[in-house]
Design an enzyme around this catalytic site. Structure first.
Site, PDB file in Angstrom:
ATOM      1  N   GLU A   1       0.819  -1.210   0.000  1.00 61.84           N
ATOM      2  CA  GLU A   1       0.000   0.000   0.000  1.00 61.84           C
ATOM      3  C   GLU A   1       0.853   1.262   0.000  1.00 61.84           C
ATOM      4  O   GLU A   1       0.449   2.283  -0.535  1.00 61.84           O
ATOM      5  CB  GLU A   1      -0.931  -0.020   1.213  1.00 61.84           C
ATOM      6  CG  GLU A   1      -2.086   0.945   1.126  1.00 61.84           C
ATOM      7  CD  GLU A   1      -3.190   0.619   2.111  1.00 61.84           C
ATOM      8  OE1 GLU A   1      -3.684   1.559   2.742  1.00 61.84           O
ATOM      9  OE2 GLU A   1      -3.555  -0.559   2.257  1.00 61.84           O
TER      10      GLU A   1
ATOM     11  N   ASP B   1      -2.728  -3.299   3.109  1.00 66.19           N
ATOM     12  CA  ASP B   1      -3.144  -3.497   4.498  1.00 66.19           C
ATOM     13  C   ASP B   1      -4.228  -4.569   4.583  1.00 66.19           C
ATOM     14  O   ASP B   1      -5.156  -4.595   3.754  1.00 66.19           O
ATOM     15  CB  ASP B   1      -3.669  -2.193   5.100  1.00 66.19           C
ATOM     16  CG  ASP B   1      -2.531  -1.256   5.490  1.00 66.19           C
ATOM     17  OD1 ASP B   1      -1.354  -1.650   5.326  1.00 66.19           O
ATOM     18  OD2 ASP B   1      -2.814  -0.141   5.956  1.00 66.19           O
TER      19      ASP B   1
ATOM     20  N   TYR C   1      -0.590  -4.408  13.742  1.00 63.74           N
ATOM     21  CA  TYR C   1      -1.531  -3.694  12.859  1.00 63.74           C
ATOM     22  C   TYR C   1      -2.519  -2.846  13.666  1.00 63.74           C
ATOM     23  O   TYR C   1      -3.185  -3.344  14.571  1.00 63.74           O
ATOM     24  CB  TYR C   1      -2.285  -4.710  12.001  1.00 63.74           C
ATOM     25  CG  TYR C   1      -3.175  -4.094  10.953  1.00 63.74           C
ATOM     26  CD1 TYR C   1      -2.636  -3.439   9.862  1.00 63.74           C
ATOM     27  CD2 TYR C   1      -4.562  -4.177  11.059  1.00 63.74           C
ATOM     28  CE1 TYR C   1      -3.452  -2.873   8.890  1.00 63.74           C
ATOM     29  CE2 TYR C   1      -5.388  -3.615  10.097  1.00 63.74           C
ATOM     30  CZ  TYR C   1      -4.825  -2.971   9.016  1.00 63.74           C
ATOM     31  OH  TYR C   1      -5.636  -2.409   8.060  1.00 63.74           O
TER      32      TYR C   1
END
Length: 692
Positions: A8, A104, A302
């Site tokens: 990303e 992601d 994350y």
């Protein structure tokens, strides 16, 4: 033959390349060891604007509504076209036989990859990298266990539904209300009900009438008891006088119990944002940005997660991780007893587990990180240490005292074992320590001599203004009472989108931040309050929007058809356009465009509009765009306050600007100059006196 890995962001691509051995640099990609690694730079492919579907939509007219694209069109913006063309060429290379989606691991990441994949008309097979940590070991393990793309088709469908529903509601409702009321009124599927909650809170505060109450307090040797609140002063005076005449009181009942207070759960994104706002004063967006930066540096897992637990297979690594994290951030905290069972629960982990630090911490010293990242990192570490610690055990005593035919109560508490609270006190020495309140030894039915009786007067207080902490909480729980208990996701938006919604409301001028640095309230502007007053229930209802969010989750799980969801959205918009009636007298509510200063080029007024601040002189080209490319590039936003300072002083000081090259934060001043035709030109002045 090679695999094309699509991340990303450039920083993530570099981390993947290092592990995969793709170290040879190309134009917009890295290559080597059988891999080609590139990146998307966020949303490369976006939904086309209404005018792409016909010239009639260039102007806003109620008669042209509703606008329901069939099919939806996508385009690549000029700013990202170069990277898109690079990806298109890479996908068409003959030696690239397959792809890996490494954006992601969530709804938006899936959408970013698939839109680029389809826009490039690629037909090559691809697999999914799904990881919750950027540590080298997690990346290696993830590539060993790449998942079939079909497992994420439903996630992509949900992402499309979310994006297209937001477009349909935002475009149609904004144009409808703007045309009817003669001023730009931005509305959105999640934005409008969030604003409505803030406006309703202010209405409750404004309408609040404080009520006076009275309490009798009886003082004995070593402790005080309190009576019930009473609304009548004469009745309270009478009770106090009766108690004084009696001169003593009887112990009706002594209750003793040991209580155990469990440690707090680990952070998900929303709870971290709330805590960082309450303790550090950070906005939700700032906290997300800092946590994302820590994630990309491999220091935390994350961030965009809605789970507060870990999976059971992670229990074994916790003792070492806890020791590493404590040594890095809180060296004064001694060995922590790790109770892994308190933080692991497979049933409460969806796509990603809770946010925790990683073992990479041992490779860093905190002085290498920007202040904001350090403070958020310390919060995450502190919560991990507390969450695995022992419960806090207390002995609580409740004494019920009878005097003057009325009951009075006193409570005492002593700490038997501080447990996790001791950890928090060591991690946050400035935090006020909970006071112990020890009651003297008493027995049932014994008589106590009364030292004095006094009356205390108080007033009821209104609800508090929303802070980001409390607004996030309300967004998270919106509509929960009207949804089934088994519903997995309740509330407005998702952990990944709530910060952006609040920022957009501020940016559009519907909310403004007021207060000091530590406590800043989110207060609706006149423009925001006026908008909510003219919005119909189906647009501003938190319960309905929360229901849509739950249905999106069902689409994501494959339990609800995407076509049915979109049909509901379209039907609601069609009904809104056909049945909405203009609110009488609303034109009085609508605030005229606000003047923020004089143009630095020609001296005319600079006026605020929905898209920025414009010189009122049509011949002058001075404008400060709200979506400002220069400010976006340094990780900042052009707010009303920033625009006012630039217009007034020609400069504005900014903290924690972000370097695109290094990812590090820095402080600087932005200077405003103008071209010959009035167009603004920005320069940067650093604290050491240098310019850029």
């Amino acid at each position: 033959m090679s695999k094309l890995v699509l991340a990303e962001k450039p920083s993530v691509a570099q981390a993947l390349s290092k592990v995969l051995g793709a170290t040879r640099r190309g134009d917009g990609y890295l290559e080597g060891n059988g891999y080609v690694v590139s990146w998307c730079v966020g949303h490369l492919v976006e939904l086309a604007p209404p005018e792409a579907y016909g010239d009639q939509y260039k102007k806003w007219r109620k008669d042209d509504l509703p606008i329901f694209p069939e099919p939806f069109q996508y385009w690549v913006s000029a700013a990202t076209k170069k990277q898109f063309e690079i990806l298109k060429k890479l996908m068409s290379r003959e030696d690239v036989e397959s792809l890996v989606c490494a954006t992601d691991a969530g709804r938006e990441g899936e959408l970013i990859f698939r839109l680029v994949y389809h826009q490039c008309r690629c037909r090559k097979p691809f697999e999914r990298l799904w990881i919750s940590s950027m540590e080298d070991s997690a990346i290696r393990e993830g590539f060993k266990r790449l998942r079939p793309s079909k497992e994420y088709d439903a996630l992509y469908e949900a992402a499309l539904c979310r994006e297209r529903a937001d477009w349909i509601v935002g475009i149609n409702a904004t144009r409808l209300f703007s045309c009817l009321y003669g001023t730009t009124l931005n509305t959105g599927r999640v934005m409008s009900p969030t604003l409505a909650m803030a406006v309703e809170r202010e209405a409750v505060i404004a309408a609040f009438q404080p009520e006076t109450f009275y309490q009798v307090h009886l003082h004995f040797d070593g402790f005080t008891v309190s009576g019930e609140r009473m609304g009548n002063r004469e009745t309270t005076d009478s009770l106090a006088e009766t108690c004084r005449k009696e001169g003593s009181a009887k112990v009706a009942k002594i209750t003793q119990a040991e209580k155990s207070e469990r440690p707090p759960a680990l952070y998900d994104l929303t709870s971290l944002q709330r805590e960082a706002n309450r303790i550090l004063g950070y906005t939700a967006q700032q906290t997300l940005d800092y946590t994302q930066a820590l994630y990309e540096k491999k220091l935390v897992t994350y961030p965009r997660t809605d789970s507060r637990y870990l999976t059971e297979d992670m229990a074994g690594m916790l003792p070492e991780l806890v020791a590493t994290a404590a040594a890095a951030c809180f060296p004064d905290v001694s060995a922590v007893m790790v109770n892994a069972g308190q933080v692991v629960n497979n049933k409460k982990v969806t796509d990603h587990h809770a946010i925790i630090p990683t073992k990479e911490l041992q490779k860093y010293t905190l002085s290498e990180l920007p202040k904001g990242e350090v403070e958020v990192l310390r919060l995450i570490v502190q919560r991990l240490l507390a969450a695995v610690s022992e419960p806090c055990k207390t002995a609580e005593t409740t004494a019920e005292i009878l005097c003057g035919n009325a009951a009075f109560k006193a409570k005492g508490k002593t700490v038997l074992s501080a447990g996790w609270k001791e950890i928090e006190e060591k991690c946050s020495p400035k935090k006020k320590k909970e006071k112990e309140n020890v009651l003297p030894s008493m027995k049932d039915n014994c008589t106590l001599p009364l030292l004095s009786a006094e009356i205390k007067e108080g007033k009821t207080v209104p609800p508090k203004h929303f802070t980001e902490d409390t607004l996030l909480q309300s967004m998270e729980t919106a509509g929960a009472n009207e949804m089934p208990d088994e519903a997995e996701r309740k509330g407005l938006g998702t952990p990944a989108t709530r910060a952006g919604i609040i920022e957009k409301l501020v940016q559009k001028g519907f909310l403004e931040r007021q207060g000091d640095k530590k406590t800043r309230y989110l207060i609706p502007t006149q423009k925001g309050a006026s908008l909510v007053k003219i919005l119909p229930e189906q647009i501003r209802s938190p319960a309905m929007t929360a229901e849509w969010e739950e249905k999106l989750l069902l689409v994501e799980r494959g339990d609800y058809q995407a076509e049915d969801f979109m049909k509901e959205i379209c039907e609601m918009i069609r009904e809104l356009i056909d049945t909405y009636e203009v609110v009488k007298g609303a034109d009085v509510l609508m605030q005229k465009n606000e003047v923020i200063g004089t143009c630095p080029h020609c001296g005319a007024e600079v006026v605020g509009h929905s898209k920025g601040w414009f010189c009122s002189n049509r011949e002058c080209r001075f404008v400060l765009w709200a979506d400002n490319a220069y400010f976006n590039k340094i990780g900042k936003r052009m707010t009303k306050q920033t625009a006012e300072k630039l217009v007034r002083d020609g400069r504005v000081k900014l903290k924690d600007c972000k370097s695109q090259k290094t990812g590090k934060n820095y402080n600087a001043s932005v200077l405003l100059e103008t071209e010959n035709d009035g167009r603004p030109r920005f320069k940067m002045e650093f604290e050491n006196g240098g310019q850029k």
